[in-house]
Design a protein around this motif. Structure first.
Motif, PDB file in Angstrom:
ATOM      1  N   ALA A 137       0.854  -1.274   0.058  1.00 50.01           N
ATOM      2  CA  ALA A 137       0.019  -0.080   0.026  1.00 50.01           C
ATOM      3  C   ALA A 137       0.791   1.144   0.101  1.00 50.01           C
ATOM      4  CB  ALA A 137      -1.055   0.033   1.249  1.00 50.01           C
ATOM      5  N   ARG A 138       2.142   0.996   0.342  1.00 50.91           N
ATOM      6  CA  ARG A 138       2.950   2.269   0.401  1.00 50.91           C
ATOM      7  C   ARG A 138       2.904   2.853  -0.976  1.00 50.91           C
ATOM      8  NH1 ARG A 138       7.762   0.676   4.677  1.00 50.91           N
ATOM      9  NH2 ARG A 138       7.908   2.890   4.690  1.00 50.91           N
ATOM     10  N   ALA A 139       3.023   2.049  -2.058  1.00 47.80           N
ATOM     11  CA  ALA A 139       3.477   2.389  -3.401  1.00 47.80           C
ATOM     12  C   ALA A 139       2.099   3.257  -3.696  1.00 47.80           C
ATOM     13  CB  ALA A 139       3.045   1.063  -4.141  1.00 47.80           C
ATOM     14  N   ALA A 140       1.128   3.560  -2.879  1.00 45.28           N
ATOM     15  CA  ALA A 140      -0.089   4.312  -3.377  1.00 45.28           C
ATOM     16  C   ALA A 140       0.236   5.761  -2.809  1.00 45.28           C
ATOM     17  CB  ALA A 140      -1.441   3.939  -2.817  1.00 45.28           C
ATOM     18  N   THR A 141       1.486   5.987  -2.284  1.00 49.03           N
ATOM     19  CA  THR A 141       1.669   7.171  -1.571  1.00 49.03           C
ATOM     20  C   THR A 141       1.527   8.373  -2.697  1.00 49.03           C
ATOM     21  OG1 THR A 141       3.269   6.248  -0.059  1.00 49.03           O
ATOM     22  CG2 THR A 141       3.324   8.632  -0.509  1.00 49.03           C
ATOM     23  N   ASN A 142       0.783   9.299  -2.475  1.00 48.48           N
ATOM     24  CA  ASN A 142       0.441  10.438  -3.461  1.00 48.48           C
ATOM     25  C   ASN A 142       0.988  11.739  -2.863  1.00 48.48           C
ATOM     26  OD1 ASN A 142      -0.965  12.673  -4.921  1.00 48.48           O
ATOM     27  ND2 ASN A 142      -2.321  10.999  -5.913  1.00 48.48           N
ATOM     28  N   THR A 143       1.912  12.077  -3.597  1.00 50.59           N
ATOM     29  CA  THR A 143       2.594  13.474  -2.684  1.00 50.59           C
ATOM     30  C   THR A 143       1.809  14.582  -3.004  1.00 50.59           C
ATOM     31  OG1 THR A 143       3.780  13.814  -5.124  1.00 50.59           O
ATOM     32  CG2 THR A 143       4.935  12.516  -3.289  1.00 50.59           C
ATOM     33  N   ASP A 144       0.796  14.540  -3.907  1.00 51.21           N
ATOM     34  CA  ASP A 144      -0.148  15.860  -4.049  1.00 51.21           C
ATOM     35  C   ASP A 144      -1.092  15.743  -2.736  1.00 51.21           C
ATOM     36  OD1 ASP A 144       1.086  17.176  -6.248  1.00 51.21           O
ATOM     37  OD2 ASP A 144      -0.437  16.485  -7.731  1.00 51.21           O
ATOM     38  N   ALA A 145      -1.335  14.556  -2.306  1.00 48.32           N
ATOM     39  CA  ALA A 145      -2.425  14.266  -1.142  1.00 48.32           C
ATOM     40  C   ALA A 145      -1.941  14.895   0.112  1.00 48.32           C
ATOM     41  CB  ALA A 145      -2.605  12.745  -0.830  1.00 48.32           C
ATOM     42  N   ILE A 146      -0.639  14.773   0.039  1.00 52.18           N
ATOM     43  CA  ILE A 146       0.027  15.509   1.257  1.00 52.18           C
ATOM     44  C   ILE A 146      -0.637  17.078   1.668  1.00 52.18           C
ATOM     45  CG2 ILE A 146       2.405  16.219   2.549  1.00 52.18           C
ATOM     46  CD1 ILE A 146       3.710  13.999   0.713  1.00 52.18           C
ATOM     47  N   VAL A 147      -0.703  17.692   0.717  1.00 49.66           N
ATOM     48  CA  VAL A 147      -1.595  19.004   0.780  1.00 49.66           C
ATOM     49  C   VAL A 147      -2.774  18.666   1.830  1.00 49.66           C
ATOM     50  CG1 VAL A 147      -2.955  19.368  -1.176  1.00 49.66           C
ATOM     51  CG2 VAL A 147      -1.785  21.190  -0.075  1.00 49.66           C
TER      52      VAL A 147
ATOM     53  N   LEU B 234      -7.339   7.334  -5.462  1.00 51.32           N
ATOM     54  CA  LEU B 234      -6.919   7.692  -6.808  1.00 51.32           C
ATOM     55  C   LEU B 234      -5.949   6.632  -7.307  1.00 51.32           C
ATOM     56  CD1 LEU B 234      -6.474  11.437  -5.963  1.00 51.32           C
ATOM     57  CD2 LEU B 234      -8.365  10.141  -7.078  1.00 51.32           C
ATOM     58  N   GLY B 235      -5.225   5.947  -6.268  1.00 47.21           N
ATOM     59  CA  GLY B 235      -4.130   4.884  -6.821  1.00 47.21           C
ATOM     60  C   GLY B 235      -5.116   3.751  -7.453  1.00 47.21           C
ATOM     61  N   SER B 236      -6.209   3.511  -6.679  1.00 48.47           N
ATOM     62  CA  SER B 236      -7.003   2.301  -7.214  1.00 48.47           C
ATOM     63  C   SER B 236      -7.605   2.528  -8.734  1.00 48.47           C
ATOM     64  CB  SER B 236      -8.014   2.050  -6.114  1.00 48.47           C
ATOM     65  OG  SER B 236      -8.949   0.935  -6.754  1.00 48.47           O
ATOM     66  N   ALA B 237      -8.039   4.086  -8.836  1.00 47.40           N
ATOM     67  CA  ALA B 237      -8.620   4.204  -9.966  1.00 47.40           C
ATOM     68  C   ALA B 237      -7.457   4.297 -11.208  1.00 47.40           C
ATOM     69  CB  ALA B 237      -9.077   5.757  -9.757  1.00 47.40           C
ATOM     70  N   LYS B 238      -6.089   4.654 -10.868  1.00 42.55           N
ATOM     71  CA  LYS B 238      -5.346   4.913 -11.894  1.00 42.55           C
ATOM     72  C   LYS B 238      -4.788   3.487 -12.108  1.00 42.55           C
ATOM     73  CE  LYS B 238      -0.917   7.210 -12.858  1.00 42.55           C
ATOM     74  NZ  LYS B 238      -1.562   8.136 -13.759  1.00 42.55           N
ATOM     75  N   VAL B 239      -4.875   2.507 -11.087  1.00 42.70           N
ATOM     76  CA  VAL B 239      -4.398   0.956 -11.561  1.00 42.70           C
ATOM     77  C   VAL B 239      -5.416   0.559 -12.677  1.00 42.70           C
ATOM     78  CG1 VAL B 239      -4.326  -1.238 -10.745  1.00 42.70           C
ATOM     79  CG2 VAL B 239      -2.954   0.627  -9.828  1.00 42.70           C
ATOM     80  N   GLN B 240      -6.663   0.622 -12.095  1.00 43.44           N
ATOM     81  CA  GLN B 240      -7.615   0.370 -12.906  1.00 43.44           C
ATOM     82  C   GLN B 240      -7.895   0.985 -14.434  1.00 43.44           C
ATOM     83  OE1 GLN B 240     -10.020  -2.299 -12.043  1.00 43.44           O
ATOM     84  NE2 GLN B 240     -10.231  -2.444 -14.331  1.00 43.44           N
ATOM     85  N   ASP B 241      -7.420   1.905 -14.257  1.00 37.78           N
ATOM     86  CA  ASP B 241      -7.419   2.706 -15.865  1.00 37.78           C
ATOM     87  C   ASP B 241      -6.320   2.343 -16.608  1.00 37.78           C
ATOM     88  OD1 ASP B 241      -8.276   5.209 -17.243  1.00 37.78           O
ATOM     89  OD2 ASP B 241      -6.383   5.937 -16.961  1.00 37.78           O
ATOM     90  N   HIS B 242      -5.091   1.877 -16.117  1.00 36.95           N
ATOM     91  CA  HIS B 242      -3.975   1.247 -16.941  1.00 36.95           C
ATOM     92  C   HIS B 242      -4.466   0.085 -17.603  1.00 36.95           C
ATOM     93  CE1 HIS B 242      -0.891   4.162 -16.434  1.00 36.95           C
ATOM     94  NE2 HIS B 242      -0.990   4.046 -15.046  1.00 36.95           N
ATOM     95  N   ILE B 243      -5.359  -0.843 -16.777  1.00 37.73           N
ATOM     96  CA  ILE B 243      -6.078  -2.208 -17.251  1.00 37.73           C
ATOM     97  C   ILE B 243      -6.842  -1.788 -18.283  1.00 37.73           C
ATOM     98  CG2 ILE B 243      -7.372  -4.205 -16.544  1.00 37.73           C
ATOM     99  CD1 ILE B 243      -6.126  -3.796 -13.869  1.00 37.73           C
TER     100      ILE B 243
ATOM    101  N   ALA C 198      -5.874  -3.217  -6.933  1.00 45.34           N
ATOM    102  CA  ALA C 198      -6.712  -2.032  -7.091  1.00 45.34           C
ATOM    103  C   ALA C 198      -8.161  -2.323  -6.247  1.00 45.34           C
ATOM    104  CB  ALA C 198      -7.421  -2.128  -8.597  1.00 45.34           C
ATOM    105  N   THR C 199      -8.411  -3.575  -6.021  1.00 49.10           N
ATOM    106  CA  THR C 199      -9.503  -3.936  -5.047  1.00 49.10           C
ATOM    107  C   THR C 199      -8.951  -3.799  -3.564  1.00 49.10           C
ATOM    108  OG1 THR C 199     -10.390  -5.726  -6.730  1.00 49.10           O
ATOM    109  CG2 THR C 199     -11.187  -5.646  -4.298  1.00 49.10           C
ATOM    110  N   SER C 200      -7.853  -4.227  -3.295  1.00 50.96           N
ATOM    111  CA  SER C 200      -7.254  -4.020  -2.030  1.00 50.96           C
ATOM    112  C   SER C 200      -7.263  -2.439  -1.765  1.00 50.96           C
ATOM    113  CB  SER C 200      -5.901  -4.577  -1.800  1.00 50.96           C
ATOM    114  OG  SER C 200      -5.411  -4.491  -0.735  1.00 50.96           O
ATOM    115  N   TRP C 201      -6.839  -1.783  -2.418  1.00 39.26           N
ATOM    116  CA  TRP C 201      -6.623  -0.384  -2.278  1.00 39.26           C
ATOM    117  C   TRP C 201      -7.924   0.418  -2.115  1.00 39.26           C
ATOM    118  CZ3 TRP C 201      -2.022   1.605  -5.862  1.00 39.26           C
ATOM    119  CH2 TRP C 201      -0.832   1.061  -5.308  1.00 39.26           C
ATOM    120  N   SER C 202      -8.864  -0.018  -3.141  1.00 33.16           N
ATOM    121  CA  SER C 202     -10.401   0.686  -2.863  1.00 33.16           C
ATOM    122  C   SER C 202     -10.878   0.117  -1.679  1.00 33.16           C
ATOM    123  CB  SER C 202     -11.196   0.081  -3.975  1.00 33.16           C
ATOM    124  OG  SER C 202     -12.559   0.316  -3.910  1.00 33.16           O
ATOM    125  N   ALA C 203     -10.406  -1.088  -1.065  1.00 34.74           N
ATOM    126  CA  ALA C 203     -11.123  -1.372   0.251  1.00 34.74           C
ATOM    127  C   ALA C 203     -10.654  -0.719   1.381  1.00 34.74           C
ATOM    128  CB  ALA C 203     -10.865  -2.832   0.550  1.00 34.74           C
TER     129      ALA C 203
END
Length: 400
Positions: A38-48, A97-106, A123-128
């Motif tokens: 799950a650490r791979a989902a770290t979104n630096t814009d979300a830090i704001v 947003l990470g889940s959506a991006k993974v699904q979008d790549h698929i 994607a399912t795990s991150w969404s949950a």
């Protein structure tokens, strides 16, 4: 999109490690809630979101000492605890947003078919995980999930339409990112006990979401065309110059909303949100203003002016080599020294440092003043950094 300059923190009296502290808190919060992956989902814009929540609260989020980490040079750090509201909100945004991006790549076929099944599990795990974090902080993300899921249908409808297109069509394509950012921004006010700020922050978030979507479309304009990928601007026949005008319009509205909420002068938000937006707009303006066949550097002519020869105004960014990628990981993502990537004077081409040049001095707006004599290192109001006469210049990557 947001890259606050470590060296610009001093003018606001801010600890330059604040951004990294919140980033490490988010990373560890994702690990605690969803495992190492799950650490791979770290979104630096979300830090704001974490910083925005803390800026409105009466007291900062509780801290703990994080153990040594290779990405911090095996140093410890004081970080917000993963169970705190600011971290949980940022984690919700990152996972959703990470889940959506993974699904979008698929869906776009960007990955090999044999990877689709494990990617769907991720994607399912991150969404949950996003739902779990959202439930803990009282945020209903079902409308946001619905907006994200409707994005593909909207893109298909626009792509199949014969035209002509209007502003409403482009707005339809950016509604998902605008709505998500709007609700996340608004919820920072709820978590901080400032419900009166919810409405102006909802407006600010909607504008931020639109800026992010249009900036991505503008940056990838040529690359998407070459790869035959969907691009909102190309699909709606929106000229890049018009898209840039819309971005500037959203930027003005965002700043006005923050002023309404009494947050436009908060040092941490000026440093982490408004100054990076100024830099992003300056960079996008350079892309739009570059004439055909010229680089996206300084548009000012004169002695020492740098003239490019081989790339058009929407040339995709060069892919870094293996060595540069390692530097990106350890210098930009992990240590927060992104501003030292390439301090290049856009007029003379002089480089002022490399990835690991931690002592660079980029806080006096000297580069802009040298090629934009009317600037003189002015503050530029709430935008921070250079005044608007310097839009032809990128200065360095930080907002000097």
């Amino acid at each position: 999109m947001l890259r606050p300059c470590r060296h610009g923190a001093a003018k606001y009296g801010i600890d330059p490690g604040l951004w990294q502290s919140h980033m490490c808190g988010l990373c560890l919060g994702l690990r605690d809630g969803g495992g190492q992956l799950a650490r791979a989902a770290t979104n630096t814009d979300a830090i704001v979101l974490s910083l925005l929540t803390e800026a409105q609260a009466d007291t900062p989020a509780p801290r703990r000492t994080a153990g040594p980490c290779p990405l911090r040079g095996m140093r410890t750090a004081r970080v917000p605890v993963g169970a705190s509201a600011p971290v949980r909100l940022a984690a919700t945004a990152s996972l959703l947003l990470g889940s959506a991006k993974v699904q979008d790549h698929i869906d776009d076929g960007d990955t090999r078919p044999r990877l689709h099944r494990p990617m769907r599990r991720v994607a399912t795990s991150w969404s949950a995980g996003a739902h779990a974090h959202a439930a803990d902080i009282g945020l209903d993300i079902e409308p946001l999930v619905a907006a994200i899921e409707a994005q593909a249908d909207t893109e298909y409808r626009i792509a199949a339409a014969p035209g002509p297109f209007g502003r409403s069509d482009l707005d339809d394509l950016t509604v998902a990112s605008s709505r998500c950012a709007a609700e996340f921004f608004a919820h920072t006010a709820v978590l901080a006990g400032r419900p009166d700020n919810a409405d102006p922050l909802r407006t600010a978030g909607a504008e931020f979401g639109r800026i992010a979507h249009l900036a991505d479309a503008l940056t990838d304009y040529t690359a998407d065309a070459a790869a035959d990928r969907f691009n909102p601007l190309a699909a709606t026949a929106t000229p890049p110059t018009e898209a840039y005008d819309l971005i500037r319009e959203s930027d003005r509205s965002l700043r006005e909303s923050l002023r309404t909420a009494g947050l436009a002068r908060v040092p941490s938000l000026r440093w982490a949100l408004l100054d990076p937006l100024t830099t992003a707009l300056r960079r996008l303006g350079g892309i739009v203003a570059a004439p055909a066949g010229a680089s996206t550097g300084c548009a000012v002519s004169g002695p020492g002016a740098r003239n490019s020869t081989d790339q058009g105004p929407f040339a995709p960014p060069r892919r870094p080599g293996a060595g540069e990628s390692i530097q990106l990981i350890f210098a930009q993502y992990c240590t927060g020294y992104a501003c030292c990537a390439d301090h290049t004077n856009p007029c003379s081409g002089e480089q002022r440092g490399s990835w690991f040049s931690r002592g660079c001095d980029c806080g006096n707006c000297g580069d802009c003043a040298s090629c934009c004599p009317d600037c003189g290192g002015g503050d530029g109001g709430d935008g921070g950094g250079c005044c608007e006469c310097c839009e032809c210049c990128e200065c360095c990557d930080c907002s000097c």
